[in-house]
Design a protein around this motif. Structure first.
Motif, short mmCIF file in Angstrom:
data_model
loop_
_atom_site.label_atom_id
_atom_site.label_comp_id
_atom_site.label_asym_id
_atom_site.label_seq_id
_atom_site.Cartn_x
_atom_site.Cartn_y
_atom_site.Cartn_z
N GLU A 93 0.82 -1.21 0.00
CA GLU A 93 0.00 0.00 0.00
C GLU A 93 0.86 1.26 0.00
N LEU A 110 -4.80 -0.75 -6.67
CA LEU A 110 -5.28 -1.93 -5.96
C LEU A 110 -4.10 -2.73 -5.46
N ARG A 113 -3.06 -8.36 -3.30
CA ARG A 113 -3.68 -9.31 -2.38
C ARG A 113 -5.15 -8.97 -2.07
N SER A 114 -5.70 -8.02 -2.82
CA SER A 114 -7.10 -7.64 -2.61
C SER A 114 -8.02 -8.84 -2.80
N ARG A 115 -9.15 -8.82 -2.11
CA ARG A 115 -10.15 -9.86 -2.27
C ARG A 115 -10.67 -9.84 -3.71
N ASP A 118 -13.36 -7.40 -4.42
CA ASP A 118 -12.91 -6.00 -4.43
C ASP A 118 -12.28 -5.64 -5.77
N ILE A 119 -11.55 -6.58 -6.36
CA ILE A 119 -10.94 -6.33 -7.67
C ILE A 119 -12.02 -6.15 -8.73
#
Length: 224
Positions: A93, A110, A113-115, A118-119
């Motif tokens: 981040e 983004l 490792r975003s869910r 969420d992507i």
């Protein structure tokens, strides 16, 4: 460029790691309203792929050997009359490259490792012209990279008092409805202010407006 709504949102993936591209392709192509139309393994290939496929959204790795995501984003947005929205992908981040990509014109970033949900939500969001704003992260990045300034300069200095206040609230990540509640005005009035802010700053979205606010000194990283 592909139309959103009647047709699937067209996406191009730019990442030097094939495993990342494959994972994103499988995730995106499983959605009926989204479609991966092209891939590039290096920022240098991105322009050719985008010119050929005319996507709505580009998911761009920010750190790549050769031409990185910052330069690739800048090239895409300057070379095309109707460029796609760019969302940069990063592992961390607080990646300093992210602020460079936002300055270059990216609509947001983004984490890799975003869910998955969420992507997908992010792709749909930017495809319809919205921005991905993460106020705390952008504030932290701006603290390290925004140029020191004593006050609003350049185009930001042409904003009216109400437009400047709207921009400050945008930097906090507030929606139009939330800004309307803060300013005790109607949502349509806020939309007009936002439109004027984007027009005066010569930017396409809220992310670019917020970056300009930090760079000009209108907003200080210590507190929006």
């Amino acid at each position: 460029m592909g139309e959103t709504g009647a047709h699937a949102v067209a996406v191009v993936l730019v990442d030097d790691e094939e495993l990342i591209r494959t994972g994103l392709r499988v995730l995106i192509d499983a959605e009926p309203d989204l479609s991966v139309v092209g891939e590039a393994g290096d920022g240098a290939w991105a322009l050719d792929v985008v010119r050929r496929t005319r996507p709505d959204v580009v998911l761009m790795d920010v750190r790549m050997p050769g031409v990185d995501g910052i330069q690739a984003t800048r090239t895409l947005l300057s070379a095309l009359d109707d460029p796609p929205r760019v969302v940069v992908l990063t592992t961390f981040e607080n990646d300093d490259h992210v602020y460079g990509a936002l300055r270059a014109g990216a609509s947001g970033f983004l984490l890799k490792r975003s869910r998955p949900d969420d992507i997908l939500a992010a792709v749909r969001l930017v495809a319809r012209g919205d921005s991905l704003l993460f106020p705390a992260a952008i504030r932290a990045l701006a603290a390290r990279h925004a140029a020191p300034a004593t006050g609003p300069a350049g185009a930001v200095g042409t904003l009216t008092e109400r437009e400047a206040e709207t921009l400050r609230l945008m930097a906090r990540g507030l929606s139009n409805a939330e800004i309307a509640a803060e300013l005790f005005v109607g949502v349509q009035t806020v939309k007009t202010h936002v439109s004027h802010v984007l027009g005066k700053l010569g930017v396409r979205d809220r992310t670019q407006a917020v970056v300009a606010a930090y760079d000009s000194g209108l907003i200080r990283p210590g507190g929006a």
